[in-house]
Enzyme design. Structure first.
Site, PDB file in Angstrom:
ATOM      1  CD  GLU A   1      -5.669  54.220 -40.647  1.00  9.87           C
ATOM      2  OE1 GLU A   1      -4.851  53.586 -39.960  1.00  9.87           O
ATOM      3  OE2 GLU A   1      -6.407  53.698 -41.472  1.00  9.87           O
TER       4      GLU A   1
ATOM      5  CG  HIS B   1     -18.993  55.760 -37.540  1.00  5.79           C
ATOM      6  ND1 HIS B   1     -18.418  56.356 -38.633  1.00  5.79           N
ATOM      7  CD2 HIS B   1     -19.001  54.430 -37.804  1.00  5.79           C
ATOM      8  CE1 HIS B   1     -18.116  55.420 -39.533  1.00  5.79           C
ATOM      9  NE2 HIS B   1     -18.455  54.238 -39.045  1.00  5.79           N
ATOM     10  CB  THR B   2     -18.709  57.679 -30.576  1.00  3.47           C
ATOM     11  OG1 THR B   2     -18.006  56.444 -30.387  1.00  3.47           O
ATOM     12  CG2 THR B   2     -20.199  57.400 -30.596  1.00  3.47           C
ATOM     13  CG  ASP B   3     -13.188  57.274 -33.486  1.00  5.53           C
ATOM     14  OD1 ASP B   3     -14.030  57.634 -34.339  1.00  5.53           O
ATOM     15  OD2 ASP B   3     -12.216  56.535 -33.756  1.00  5.53           O
TER      16      ASP B   3
ATOM     17  CB  ALA C   1     -11.753  41.328 -40.862  1.00  3.95           C
TER      18      ALA C   1
ATOM     19  CG  LEU D   1     -11.152  42.104 -36.881  1.00  2.00           C
ATOM     20  CD1 LEU D   1     -10.777  40.640 -36.829  1.00  2.00           C
ATOM     21  CD2 LEU D   1     -12.131  42.434 -35.752  1.00  2.00           C
TER      22      LEU D   1
ATOM     23  CG  ASP E   1      -9.401  51.708 -35.295  1.00  6.30           C
ATOM     24  OD1 ASP E   1     -10.398  51.558 -34.568  1.00  6.30           O
ATOM     25  OD2 ASP E   1      -9.477  51.890 -36.525  1.00  6.30           O
TER      26      ASP E   1
ATOM     27  CB  SER F   1      -4.928  44.712 -40.378  1.00  9.55           C
ATOM     28  OG  SER F   1      -5.600  45.397 -41.411  1.00  9.55           O
TER      29      SER F   1
HETATM   30  C1  GLA Z   1     -12.801  52.825 -38.094  1.00 11.02           C
HETATM   31  C2  GLA Z   1     -11.946  54.024 -37.711  1.00 11.02           C
HETATM   32  C3  GLA Z   1     -12.166  54.423 -36.248  1.00 11.02           C
HETATM   33  C4  GLA Z   1     -13.640  54.562 -35.930  1.00 11.02           C
HETATM   34  C5  GLA Z   1     -14.430  53.361 -36.457  1.00 11.02           C
HETATM   35  C6  GLA Z   1     -15.901  53.540 -36.293  1.00 11.02           C
HETATM   36  O1  GLA Z   1     -12.366  51.700 -37.391  1.00 11.02           O
HETATM   37  O2  GLA Z   1     -10.585  53.727 -37.921  1.00 11.02           O
HETATM   38  O3  GLA Z   1     -11.463  55.605 -35.968  1.00 11.02           O
HETATM   39  O4  GLA Z   1     -14.151  55.759 -36.432  1.00 11.02           O
HETATM   40  O5  GLA Z   1     -14.160  53.088 -37.807  1.00 11.02           O
HETATM   41  O6  GLA Z   1     -16.254  53.534 -34.949  1.00 11.02           O
END
Ligand code: GLA
Length: 389
Positions: free
Chosen positions: A167, A32-34, A130, A132, A179, A134
């Protein structure tokens, strides 16, 4: 005319143009830093989404997948009307690839009438729900394939931005860019240390195997969706915290600013802010420690990251806490939940020889607690999006 409703998969005689794939990712640290313009340190994994692309002689795009019997077909020229306003007309999984096609046309400025129509057939072994990514894998495979076949020439960072726009706007999940960047930029045996403000990325060797370590994923099977609920609320709290502190983003604060933050904001907002500010610092520390001392030395940072997400950001669930606590008690070097939270997977850095014992311990703990059996497996840092054939 737009055929937004699912239609049966069509056959075509057009020549196959090729196969592309993009991986899922594990986030090693930086959660949750992005979307706060901060730092993240994910790596791409060997689980991938593949797309077989076949050109067609009309200006339509058809997407089909092994996990849905129905294909969806629309005119390329209609994508601009569908996204974002009428996205609900598209069955949910198809918003990812069609949204990526839409965002790619927007980003490149290409005229939909000037590019060939395509059939896109997807298959994937990235576990869904999950944590990851997808979704980033399907967006990345689509963007990479269409960028090549349509000759658009966008670079990998631009393709990651295309995936993120899909997204955010075509699917409606208010996520950051981690991601998609991880899926695009992944390298074998390395992590992507990313500054989410400048989008500057550094390849950092992880060295798990040489250090005798494995990275274990513990999928709790608790499913989550970031287009609903908690994720957006956390994001809003971060924006509120930054506004109170008078900075563009929480990235602009350091741990030294926290005492002042505690005075200016309510307890919940403060704890959200404290998670992000300390997590940014943990990413910087993890990269420096890894470079100086190797992966075995980052265990305490993974543990601290989990505690911060559990207590300050409040995005863990009992299943994730149990997986993390049990893995650590069974000898893991460090463990934390990974991804957006509210379900999904935890990771543990484990001595190769302890993988069976940690796996057994977590499975037993879940059985004893009456939880659904977890899916536990190792992952290897792997290559990002690519053309396979
Ligand atoms: C999800 C979001 C990312 C990021 C994470 C938390 O994966 O798609 O952009 O914010 O949560 O770090």
């Amino acid at each position: 005319m737009t055929t937004a409703a699912p239609t049966p998969a069509a056959q075509t005689d057009a020549p196959t143009a090729g196969t592309w794939s993009a991986p899922g990712r594990v986030n090693l640290i930086g959660e949750h830093t992005d979307y706060n313009d901060g730092f993240v340190f994910p790596f791409a994994i060997e689980y991938r989404t593949s797309v077989r692309l076949t050109t067609r002689d009309d200006a339509r795009i058809r997407v089909a997948s092994t996990f849905d019997p129905d294909a969806v077909e629309v005119a390329l020229a209609d994508l601009a009307a569908l996204f974002p306003a009428r996205r609900d007309e598209i069955v949910e999984w198809a918003r990812y690839p069609l949204g990526a096609a839409w965002a790619l046309l927007q980003a490149s400025g290409a005229d939909p009438a000037s590019v060939p129509g395509v059939d896109l057939d997807f298959s994937s072994d990235v576990p869904v729900g999950a944590g990851l990514s997808s979704s980033a894998a399907i967006e990345g495979a689509t963007a990479a394939a269409l960028n090549d076949v349509w000759g658009l020439g966008l670079d990998r960072v631009a393709l990651a931005q295309v995936g993120r726009r899909a997204e955010n706007e075509a699917v409606g999940a208010p996520t950051g860019i981690m991601d998609q960047m991880a899926s695009m930029l992944g390298r074998a045996d390395a992590g992507t240390f990313l500054d989410c403000r400048s989008l500057e990325a550094q390849v950092v060797e992880l060295g798990f195997a040489p250090a005798g370590l494995a990275l274990l994923v513990m999928d709790t099977k608790v499913t989550h969706a970031h287009s609903t609920g908690g994720y957006g609320e956390r994001r809003a709290a971060c924006e509120r915290g930054a506004a109170i502190m008078g900075v563009p983003a929480l990235r602009d604060l350091t741990p030294a600013d926290l005492p002042r933050a505690a005075e200016l904001m309510d307890d919940v907002t403060f704890r959200r802010v404290r998670h992000v500010v300390t997590e940014d610092q943990r990413v910087l520390d993890a990269v420096a420690t890894l470079r100086a001392e190797g992966p075995r030395a980052i265990g305490h940072l993974l543990d601290a990251s989990h505690v911060s997400m559990r207590d300050d950001f409040e995005i863990s669930v009992p299943e994730l806490d149990l997986a993390v606590d049990t893995a650590r008690a069974a000898g893991a070097v460090g463990a934390r939940m990974t991804g957006g939270g509210f379900g999904g997977a935890a990771i543990a850095l484990v001595d190769l020889g302890l993988v069976p014992a940690v796996t057994d311990a977590v499975e037993k703990a879940f059985a004893d607690a009456g939880y659904t059996a977890p899916h536990i497996f190792t992952v290897t840092p792997s290559e990002g999006a690519r053309r396979d054939g």
